[in-house]
Motif scaffolding. Structure first.
Motif, PDB file in Angstrom:
ATOM      1  N   LEU A 195       0.829  -1.204   0.000  1.00 50.19           N
ATOM      2  CA  LEU A 195       0.000   0.000   0.000  1.00 50.19           C
ATOM      3  C   LEU A 195       0.864   1.254   0.000  1.00 50.19           C
ATOM      4  O   LEU A 195       0.543   2.234  -0.673  1.00 50.19           O
ATOM      5  N   GLU A 196       1.980   1.236   0.748  1.00 47.68           N
ATOM      6  CA  GLU A 196       2.876   2.387   0.770  1.00 47.68           C
ATOM      7  C   GLU A 196       3.513   2.600  -0.597  1.00 47.68           C
ATOM      8  O   GLU A 196       3.662   3.736  -1.054  1.00 47.68           O
ATOM      9  N   LYS A 197       3.913   1.524  -1.246  1.00 49.66           N
ATOM     10  CA  LYS A 197       4.493   1.652  -2.581  1.00 49.66           C
ATOM     11  C   LYS A 197       3.454   2.177  -3.562  1.00 49.66           C
ATOM     12  O   LYS A 197       3.747   3.049  -4.384  1.00 49.66           O
ATOM     13  N   ARG A 198       2.237   1.666  -3.469  1.00 53.66           N
ATOM     14  CA  ARG A 198       1.177   2.123  -4.363  1.00 53.66           C
ATOM     15  C   ARG A 198       0.911   3.617  -4.174  1.00 53.66           C
ATOM     16  O   ARG A 198       0.745   4.360  -5.139  1.00 53.66           O
ATOM     17  N   GLN A 199       0.910   4.064  -2.913  1.00 56.59           N
ATOM     18  CA  GLN A 199       0.660   5.469  -2.646  1.00 56.59           C
ATOM     19  C   GLN A 199       1.799   6.334  -3.175  1.00 56.59           C
ATOM     20  O   GLN A 199       1.564   7.399  -3.754  1.00 56.59           O
ATOM     21  N   ALA A 200       3.046   5.879  -2.973  1.00 59.80           N
ATOM     22  CA  ALA A 200       4.195   6.646  -3.460  1.00 59.80           C
ATOM     23  C   ALA A 200       4.156   6.786  -4.975  1.00 59.80           C
ATOM     24  O   ALA A 200       4.375   7.872  -5.527  1.00 59.80           O
ATOM     25  N   LEU A 201       3.865   5.698  -5.684  1.00 58.86           N
ATOM     26  CA  LEU A 201       3.802   5.753  -7.143  1.00 58.86           C
ATOM     27  C   LEU A 201       2.613   6.584  -7.605  1.00 58.86           C
ATOM     28  O   LEU A 201       2.695   7.276  -8.635  1.00 58.86           O
ATOM     29  N   VAL A 204       3.777  10.078  -7.516  1.00 61.42           N
ATOM     30  CA  VAL A 204       4.694  10.379  -8.619  1.00 61.42           C
ATOM     31  C   VAL A 204       3.925  10.686  -9.895  1.00 61.42           C
ATOM     32  O   VAL A 204       4.141  11.711 -10.549  1.00 61.42           O
ATOM     33  N   ILE A 205       3.025   9.794 -10.278  1.00 59.83           N
ATOM     34  CA  ILE A 205       2.371   9.986 -11.570  1.00 59.83           C
ATOM     35  C   ILE A 205       1.332  11.110 -11.524  1.00 59.83           C
ATOM     36  O   ILE A 205       1.047  11.738 -12.548  1.00 59.83           O
ATOM     37  N   GLU A 206       0.774  11.389 -10.349  1.00 58.14           N
ATOM     38  CA  GLU A 206      -0.101  12.560 -10.229  1.00 58.14           C
ATOM     39  C   GLU A 206       0.694  13.836 -10.497  1.00 58.14           C
ATOM     40  O   GLU A 206       0.235  14.738 -11.204  1.00 58.14           O
ATOM     41  N   LEU A 207       1.887  13.920  -9.922  1.00 56.61           N
ATOM     42  CA  LEU A 207       2.729  15.096 -10.149  1.00 56.61           C
ATOM     43  C   LEU A 207       3.176  15.173 -11.603  1.00 56.61           C
ATOM     44  O   LEU A 207       3.227  16.252 -12.197  1.00 56.61           O
ATOM     45  N   TYR A 256      -8.675   1.474  -6.108  1.00 58.82           N
ATOM     46  CA  TYR A 256      -7.611   2.208  -5.432  1.00 58.82           C
ATOM     47  C   TYR A 256      -6.543   2.733  -6.386  1.00 58.82           C
ATOM     48  O   TYR A 256      -5.697   3.509  -5.991  1.00 58.82           O
ATOM     49  N   ASN A 257      -6.527   2.298  -7.632  1.00 57.71           N
ATOM     50  CA  ASN A 257      -5.524   2.857  -8.544  1.00 57.71           C
ATOM     51  C   ASN A 257      -6.120   3.426  -9.826  1.00 57.71           C
ATOM     52  O   ASN A 257      -5.397   3.706 -10.771  1.00 57.71           O
ATOM     53  N   VAL A 258      -7.447   3.603  -9.851  1.00 61.18           N
ATOM     54  CA  VAL A 258      -8.061   4.137 -11.057  1.00 61.18           C
ATOM     55  C   VAL A 258      -7.609   5.572 -11.318  1.00 61.18           C
ATOM     56  O   VAL A 258      -7.396   5.983 -12.460  1.00 61.18           O
ATOM     57  N   GLN A 259      -7.411   6.363 -10.248  1.00 51.37           N
ATOM     58  CA  GLN A 259      -6.924   7.734 -10.428  1.00 51.37           C
ATOM     59  C   GLN A 259      -5.474   7.741 -10.897  1.00 51.37           C
ATOM     60  O   GLN A 259      -5.060   8.610 -11.665  1.00 51.37           O
ATOM     61  N   SER A 260      -4.699   6.764 -10.442  1.00 50.53           N
ATOM     62  CA  SER A 260      -3.300   6.668 -10.884  1.00 50.53           C
ATOM     63  C   SER A 260      -3.226   6.408 -12.379  1.00 50.53           C
ATOM     64  O   SER A 260      -2.409   7.001 -13.094  1.00 50.53           O
ATOM     65  N   VAL A 261      -4.077   5.507 -12.862  1.00 48.19           N
ATOM     66  CA  VAL A 261      -4.082   5.211 -14.297  1.00 48.19           C
ATOM     67  C   VAL A 261      -4.475   6.447 -15.093  1.00 48.19           C
ATOM     68  O   VAL A 261      -3.884   6.752 -16.135  1.00 48.19           O
TER      69      VAL A 261
END
Length: 646
Positions: A195-201, A204-207, A256-261
């Motif tokens: 979960l911590e790795k997922r949040q960190a990535l 990154v991609i949001e920025l 939990y990762n739809v926004q990351s994509v």
């Protein structure tokens, strides 16, 4: 300086920690005590941490950075090794505490002034962090350390203060290098807490998506990002491919990762549309499964009822809009169908979205890879009734789903039958030997093909040598044919072979119309080089037009036209297909050998019949102003034009 950053603000702290905080914020503070207290501060309540802002402001004083830099770079000894270690320890612990403070108080006005101290320290730690032993980082691995930097940047990005945004943009280039380093370090590492790795990535991609948005793409900052990620577009593409795989957890997009994509898609779109030579970049991202990722992401959004997701219309627009990002389009469509694009369209329950997909899909049915996936995609929705699946009220001007679906289904089923017939040998591709003195006709697989252009076929080595050395015909044309073939190198041989079968079928169906159009062109332009353009780009059902090669596109310049036409054994058959490139035209030297005299005989037959039947509806439909053209023709063909069909 904001008043919340002044040392007097420390008086608000509870008595049990107030004295230690004031001592730690003093310019003469003991480095060891300061480091210990700052490390303990991350475990205090958010309210107490907010009162510690003056301490954090003092610990991250940029004036200390030159001393540390000189020690690490030159070893001048201006600061002791122990004090240097404690400074590093305090700075990293402070940044870790700031993650909680900024998250809890993102509207606090003091954050604007605090960023002026945070940013130089992160730049310094990014540049010299490798020289610091891991023990000084409180046991943090480089990946964990960079996840702290990224999290702090991300949280400051959402502070409700325009001055912070302005300051962050001014420091964008060095921060971009830090983001590249974060990708390089975080992606390959397996963390115990995923979960911590997922949040960190995700940070990154949001920025990345915000700092390199399509409307304000910063080229120099992007170069810094490349430098941090390894130095080349290829390495960056590899890292983004790793992000794609990470987001596809077990092959599925989750909430939990739809926004990351979404952020990743926006960043790759910006990177691929701003003037870089990104062919290799796109190809590598493609190989990492980006199209599958986008499709499954779109399918999840279209079928989900979770709040806060992008609208289905917007998600599907992103999906179909990436046809230009990953050319050729038929390769994109084949993978998207396999990942569930058709099911996503059905899940929206909106006829206009189904129409959007169908309009893109129908022209691509001239490719085997798309048809194969079409068969499986249709099986996946065969249990659905179109009339009941799209029951939502239509807006003004929208079409009914059944009006879109039925003709599409008929077209696809007809093309599937043709493909199956080709596989069973009922529609073999017949070619003729490229050597005009031979012109032997047989099935394509019995020929040998030119190793350079892959477009000239010979029945024997002797025929190839004669065509190359004696008549010198193919020698003049090979370079041009190879250049046009290289434009479409990403297309598989199976797709190309099936397209040739479709071409031969179209030629046989429209031979009479083509002959008539060639005839009229030859009479009106006796000294021009003609072409036959098979157009599949709009409907997938070939239409043929005859025109002047030199006017087709600037890529067919006069020198090339003269070189090829002087060979006198190439009939210009051009194919227009929806492959995501301009001018979307392939050059196919389809030859029909001994069929050519029959073709010319048909021309003469039509020409002789025209004066006798001037009112023929069939002829008038294809040749406007027949009476004004034909009486002046004597029935003979220009010899140069004849050579094109010999």
């Amino acid at each position: 300086m904001h008043y919340s950053l002044k040392p007097s603000n420390l008086a608000r702290l509870p008595l049990n920690i107030r004295a230690r905080a004031i001592a730690a914020a003093s310019p003469t503070a003991n480095p060891e005590e300061q480091a210990c207290f700052v490390d303990e501060a991350q475990y205090l309540s958010a309210k107490d941490q907010l009162s510690l802002l003056p301490l954090f402001y003092a610990v991250l004083d940029p004036a200390q950075i030159p001393l540390l830099t000189n020690e690490l770079r030159d070893g001048v000894g201006a600061i002791s090794q122990d004090d240097m270690e404690r400074k590093f320890f305090s700075a990293i612990a402070t940044l870790r505490s700031l993650m909680t403070i900024v998250a809890e108080h993102d509207r606090h006005p003091a954050l604007a002034d605090l960023w002026a101290h945070v940013c130089p320290w992160m730049q310094f730690l990014d540049e010299y962090g490798d020289l610091v032993p891991i023990a000084i980082r409180d046991g943090l691995t480089p990946a964990e350390q960079y996840s702290i930097y990224v999290s702090v940047c991300y949280l400051f990005q959402y502070a409700q203060d325009t001055s912070i945004h302005r300051a962050m943009y001014l420091s964008l280039r060095p921060l971009s290098r830090m983001l590249g380093r974060a990708l390089y370090l975080i992606i390959p590492v397996e963390w115990e807490n995923k979960l911590e790795k997922r949040q960190a990535l995700h940070y990154v991609i949001e920025l990345l998506s915000k700092w390199f948005s399509i409307n304000s793409f910063d080229r120099r900052a992007f170069k810094e990002l490349l430098f941090g990620a390894g130095g080349t577009l290829g390495t960056l593409a590899s890292l983004l491919g790793g992000l794609c795989q990470f987001c596809l957890t077990d092959g599925v997009i989750h909430e939990y990762n739809v926004q990351s994509v979404h952020a990743l898609v926006l960043f790759i779109s910006a990177t691929s549309t701003h003037g870089y030579d990104t062919t290799a970049f796109r190809e590598h991202v493609w190989e990492q499964g980006m199209v599958t990722l986008i499709t499954k992401w779109s399918k999840f959004i279209c079928s989900s009822t979770l709040p806060g997701l992008p609208p289905p219309d917007g998600a599907f627009e992103i999906l179909v809009g990436h046809t230009e990002l990953f050319p050729p389009r038929h390769r994109w469509m084949a993978e998207a169908l396999g990942a569930g694009a058709l099911q996503a369209a059905f899940a929206t329950r909106k006829p206009q979205i189904l129409l959007r997909l169908v309009l893109q899909l129908v022209p691509l049915t001239v490719f085997r890879s798309v048809l194969d996936q079409c068969r499986f995609a249709l099986e996946g929705v065969s249990h659905l009734n179109v009339a009941t699946a799209f029951v939502s009220p239509r807006g003004p001007g929208e079409v009914a789903a059944v009006d879109v679906w039925r003709p599409f289904l008929g077209t696809v089923q007809e093309r599937l039958k043709f493909m199956d017939a080709c596989d069973n040998g009922r529609h073999p591709v017949l070619m003729s030997c490229h050597n005009v003195s031979c012109a032997k006709i047989q099935t394509k697989h019995k020929f040998k093909v030119c190793a350079q252009c892959k477009l000239a076929y010979y029945c024997s080595k002797a025929c190839q040598l004669q065509d190359w050395k004696v008549s010198r015909a193919h020698r003049r044309a090979c370079r041009i044919l190879q250049a046009h073939r290289d434009e479409h190198a990403l297309t598989t041989s199976k797709d190309t072979s099936f397209l040739e079968q479709v071409l031969h079928e179209t030629y046989g169906t429209l031979a009479k119309k083509m002959a008539l159009k060639y005839l009229i062109f030859a009479m009106k332009n006796p000294d021009k080089v003609p072409y036959a353009l098979f157009d599949y780009a709009s409907t997938g059902i070939g239409t043929v037009s005859i025109g002047h090669l030199e006017d087709l596109h600037p890529s067919f310049n006069q020198i090339e036209v003269s070189s090829v036409s002087s060979a006198k054994n190439i009939s210009f058959h051009l194919v227009k297909i929806p492959d995501g490139k301009l001018p979307n035209i392939w050059l196919f030297p389809l030859r029909f050998g001994s069929q050519a005299p029959n073709f010319v005989a048909k021309l003469r037959e039509i020409a002789s019949a025209l004066p006798a039947h001037p009112s023929s509806e069939e002829l008038e439909a294809y040749v406007p102003h027949v009476l004004s053209i034909m009486p002046s023709w004597d029935g003979n063909l220009n010899s140069r034009w004849w050579d094109l069909f010999a």
